[in-house]
Design a protein around this motif. Structure first.
Motif, PDB file in Angstrom:
ATOM      1  N   LEU A 274     101.864 -14.836  44.109  1.00 30.76           N
ATOM      2  CA  LEU A 274     101.659 -13.811  45.137  1.00 30.76           C
ATOM      3  C   LEU A 274     100.718 -14.308  46.219  1.00 30.76           C
ATOM      4  N   ASN A 275      99.677 -15.024  45.832  1.00 28.99           N
ATOM      5  CA  ASN A 275      98.727 -15.530  46.813  1.00 28.99           C
ATOM      6  C   ASN A 275      99.396 -16.522  47.766  1.00 28.99           C
ATOM      7  N   ILE A 276     100.208 -17.411  47.226  1.00 27.59           N
ATOM      8  CA  ILE A 276     100.919 -18.387  48.061  1.00 27.59           C
ATOM      9  C   ILE A 276     101.888 -17.666  48.994  1.00 27.59           C
ATOM     10  N   THR A 277     102.581 -16.666  48.465  1.00 25.61           N
ATOM     11  CA  THR A 277     103.528 -15.895  49.281  1.00 25.61           C
ATOM     12  C   THR A 277     102.817 -15.198  50.432  1.00 25.61           C
ATOM     13  N   SER A 278     101.649 -14.642  50.166  1.00 25.67           N
ATOM     14  CA  SER A 278     100.900 -13.950  51.225  1.00 25.67           C
ATOM     15  C   SER A 278     100.396 -14.927  52.278  1.00 25.67           C
ATOM     16  N   ILE A 279     100.096 -16.154  51.871  1.00 26.05           N
ATOM     17  CA  ILE A 279      99.641 -17.172  52.825  1.00 26.05           C
ATOM     18  C   ILE A 279     100.772 -17.564  53.764  1.00 26.05           C
ATOM     19  N   ILE A 280     101.973 -17.676  53.231  1.00 28.72           N
ATOM     20  CA  ILE A 280     103.142 -17.941  54.087  1.00 28.72           C
ATOM     21  C   ILE A 280     103.284 -16.836  55.134  1.00 28.72           C
ATOM     22  N   LEU A 281     103.076 -15.614  54.701  1.00 31.60           N
ATOM     23  CA  LEU A 281     103.203 -14.469  55.607  1.00 31.60           C
ATOM     24  C   LEU A 281     102.109 -14.449  56.660  1.00 31.60           C
ATOM     25  N   GLY A 282     100.835 -14.612  56.238  1.00 33.22           N
ATOM     26  CA  GLY A 282      99.767 -14.464  57.227  1.00 33.22           C
ATOM     27  C   GLY A 282      98.439 -15.048  56.843  1.00 33.22           C
ATOM     28  N   TYR A 284      97.317 -18.360  57.262  1.00 37.54           N
ATOM     29  CA  TYR A 284      96.801 -19.516  57.998  1.00 37.54           C
ATOM     30  C   TYR A 284      97.326 -19.444  59.425  1.00 37.54           C
ATOM     31  N   PHE A 285      96.843 -20.322  60.280  1.00 38.10           N
ATOM     32  CA  PHE A 285      97.135 -20.183  61.708  1.00 38.10           C
ATOM     33  C   PHE A 285      98.625 -20.343  62.029  1.00 38.10           C
ATOM     34  N   GLY A 286      99.349 -21.117  61.229  1.00 43.13           N
ATOM     35  CA  GLY A 286     100.780 -21.308  61.478  1.00 43.13           C
ATOM     36  C   GLY A 286     101.658 -20.338  60.720  1.00 43.13           C
ATOM     37  N   SER A 287     101.075 -19.249  60.217  1.00 43.75           N
ATOM     38  CA  SER A 287     101.836 -18.295  59.404  1.00 43.75           C
ATOM     39  C   SER A 287     102.858 -17.529  60.238  1.00 43.75           C
ATOM     40  N   ARG A 288     103.729 -16.815  59.542  1.00 42.68           N
ATOM     41  CA  ARG A 288     104.795 -16.071  60.219  1.00 42.68           C
ATOM     42  C   ARG A 288     104.250 -14.948  61.108  1.00 42.68           C
ATOM     43  N   ILE A 334     105.346  -6.258  61.826  1.00 40.66           N
ATOM     44  CA  ILE A 334     104.793  -6.515  60.491  1.00 40.66           C
ATOM     45  C   ILE A 334     105.818  -6.153  59.423  1.00 40.66           C
ATOM     46  N   TYR A 335     106.413  -4.968  59.543  1.00 39.94           N
ATOM     47  CA  TYR A 335     107.404  -4.539  58.557  1.00 39.94           C
ATOM     48  C   TYR A 335     108.646  -5.429  58.602  1.00 39.94           C
ATOM     49  N   LYS A 336     108.976  -5.876  59.788  1.00 39.31           N
ATOM     50  CA  LYS A 336     110.122  -6.781  59.931  1.00 39.31           C
ATOM     51  C   LYS A 336     109.877  -8.085  59.177  1.00 39.31           C
ATOM     52  N   GLU A 337     108.675  -8.633  59.312  1.00 36.06           N
ATOM     53  CA  GLU A 337     108.359  -9.895  58.628  1.00 36.06           C
ATOM     54  C   GLU A 337     108.294  -9.712  57.110  1.00 36.06           C
ATOM     55  N   LEU A 338     107.788  -8.565  56.667  1.00 37.05           N
ATOM     56  CA  LEU A 338     107.780  -8.284  55.228  1.00 37.05           C
ATOM     57  C   LEU A 338     109.201  -8.237  54.676  1.00 37.05           C
ATOM     58  N   LYS A 339     110.093  -7.618  55.405  1.00 37.55           N
ATOM     59  CA  LYS A 339     111.484  -7.519  54.953  1.00 37.55           C
ATOM     60  C   LYS A 339     112.155  -8.888  54.921  1.00 37.55           C
ATOM     61  N   ILE A 340     111.904  -9.698  55.946  1.00 37.47           N
ATOM     62  CA  ILE A 340     112.488 -11.045  55.981  1.00 37.47           C
ATOM     63  C   ILE A 340     112.003 -11.860  54.793  1.00 37.47           C
ATOM     64  N   LEU A 341     110.721 -11.730  54.462  1.00 36.44           N
ATOM     65  CA  LEU A 341     110.131 -12.511  53.379  1.00 36.44           C
ATOM     66  C   LEU A 341     110.780 -12.184  52.042  1.00 36.44           C
TER      67      LEU A 341
END
Length: 425
Positions: A274-282, A284-288, A334-341
């Protein structure tokens, strides 16, 4: 000669090397965890007590006690304490959290005996002079009043209250009424009940010598520990039934956004994924979220997503500040990116980039004895040792797009989130 026209080969680290933590005990069984490393004759000693804000109905009590530990003792005034520390080139840091409070000493080795005298005095002889308490509370109340106009402060308070409940220690907030019963008597009572050696844990890091342990034994190891029956704290979570809340703040320049929910903590086997998944989302600076909402849309200067682990629970949150004209659009994205993930796979290229970012972060996390002691401290009370980080490192190497998609589907469904906004519409 190095040919600077040719980019050096990139190599991903395959293992994690962490300085060992030696577990010792003082003569009376107070645990001492030692991180012995470094060439400089400096040590950092963390004195940790079960004296966090959850231990009183008024969270300001524990907070004030910790902040005022250096305000005076039976033998020294606050000025004398400050001047003594300054004379020996030492530094004192006082921290408070939900469960624990900390007295952190940074000292030159050659003056450790003298600086430990100060710590010993603080732990056994603090008196919380009424004049010092009055000055502190007056300043704290002024800062509190100013914070009532800060949208990020209000949104964090309302978010915590919404996901845990207003009577849960994680959701409880300081109010103006809490300042009314802060006095020397109440602070002394809490201090005498909670700053006890039977709850003390010590972490010592830096260039540690055997005589350092001897010094700790002289001051803290020869006292008989009193048996105190600990009652298990059991707080029931009562989240708000209303998942979307807006609070208007007159004159606010921006609107603060919090989107998130109560979630698992470090004790859960899914936490690493879950932590890695959240990092992909937001994370670090290059996050989605950064690429979409900051770089592409320009709706915010910064946006962050992460999982926070507390001792008895955890929470996931997305935080941002946006202009009143566009904050609704930012929330939609934000909701759009959550759905894509949760509905599509992360590309191999993106996953490789995140893995490289995380492995690089890991090595900087364990760069030096002080850093290792901080990393160890963050997992100590979960019952983990430093192998916890090796397990996390292995998870980073092995995680796949399939695991990330399944994790997002399980925990980060956009329809399960609380949405808190504070500012102007």
């Amino acid at each position: 000669m190095i040919n600077r026209k040719i980019q050096p080969k990139f190599k991903t680290s395959e293992s994690l090397e962490i300085i060992n933590v030696e577990n010792r005990k003082l003569l009376n069984n107070i645990p001492v965890h030692i991180v012995n490393a470094g060439n400089q004759d400096v040590v950092k000693i963390d004195f940790i007590f079960d004296a966090g804000t959850i231990h009183n109905n008024n969270p300001l009590i524990a907070d004030s006690v910790n902040a005022l530990l250096e305000a005076g003792t039976k033998t020294k005034s606050s000025v004398e304490i400050a001047e003594t520390l300054d004379f020996y080139g030492a530094y004192l840091e006082l921290n408070i959290g939900n469960h624990f409070s900390q007295i952190i000493l940074y000292s030159l080795n050659k003056y450790l005996e003298e600086t430990l005298d100060i710590i010993e005095d603080i732990i056994f002889n603090s008196i919380f002079p009424e004049n010092e308490v009055d000055i502190y509370i007056k300043n704290r109340l002024q800062k509190f009043s100013i914070s009532r106009q800060k949208t990020d402060v209000l949104s964090q308070e309302l978010f915590s209250e919404s996901i845990f409940g207003s009577f849960h220690p994680y959701g409880r907030k300081i109010t103006e009424k809490d300042f009314n019963n802060i006095n020397s008597h109440n602070l002394n009572k809490f201090y005498k009940e909670k700053y006890l050696l039977n709850s003390l844990k010590i972490i010592m890091s830096g260039k540690v010598e055997e005589y350092h342990v001897n010094l700790l034994n002289e001051r803290f190891g020869k006292h008989k520990l009193t048996e105190i029956k600990k009652s298990k704290l059991n707080f029931k979570t009562k989240p708000s039934e209303t998942k979307q809340k807006f609070v208007a703040v007159d004159g606010a320049m921006q609107t603060s956004i919090k989107v998130g929910k109560k979630i698992i903590n470090r004790n859960h086997p899914d936490f690493f994924n879950l932590n890695i998944t959240s990092i992909i989302l937001g994370g670090y600076f290059g996050s989605r979220l950064m690429n979409n909402i900051r770089e592409d849309k320009g709706y915010t200067y910064g946006i962050y997503a992460g999982v926070n682990s507390l001792l008895d629970a955890g929470f996931f949150s997305i935080s941002a500040e946006s202009g009143k004209e566009v904050f609704r659009k930012a929330i939609d994205e934000i909701y759009k990116e959550l759905k894509i993930l949760r509905t599509s796979y992360v590309s191999d290229e993106e996953l490789s980039r995140v893995k490289n970012y995380l492995t690089g972060n890991f090595h900087s996390t364990f760069d030096g004895a002080f850093s290792v002691s901080d990393a160890f401290k963050s997992i100590l009370f979960y019952g983990f040792n430093l192998n916890y980080y090796n397990q996390y490192f292995d998870t980073i190497k092995k995680i796949t797009p399939q695991i990330i998609k399944e994790t997002a589907e399980k925990y980060l469904n956009e329809n399960s989130m609380y949405e808190i906004t504070v500012g102007t519409e």
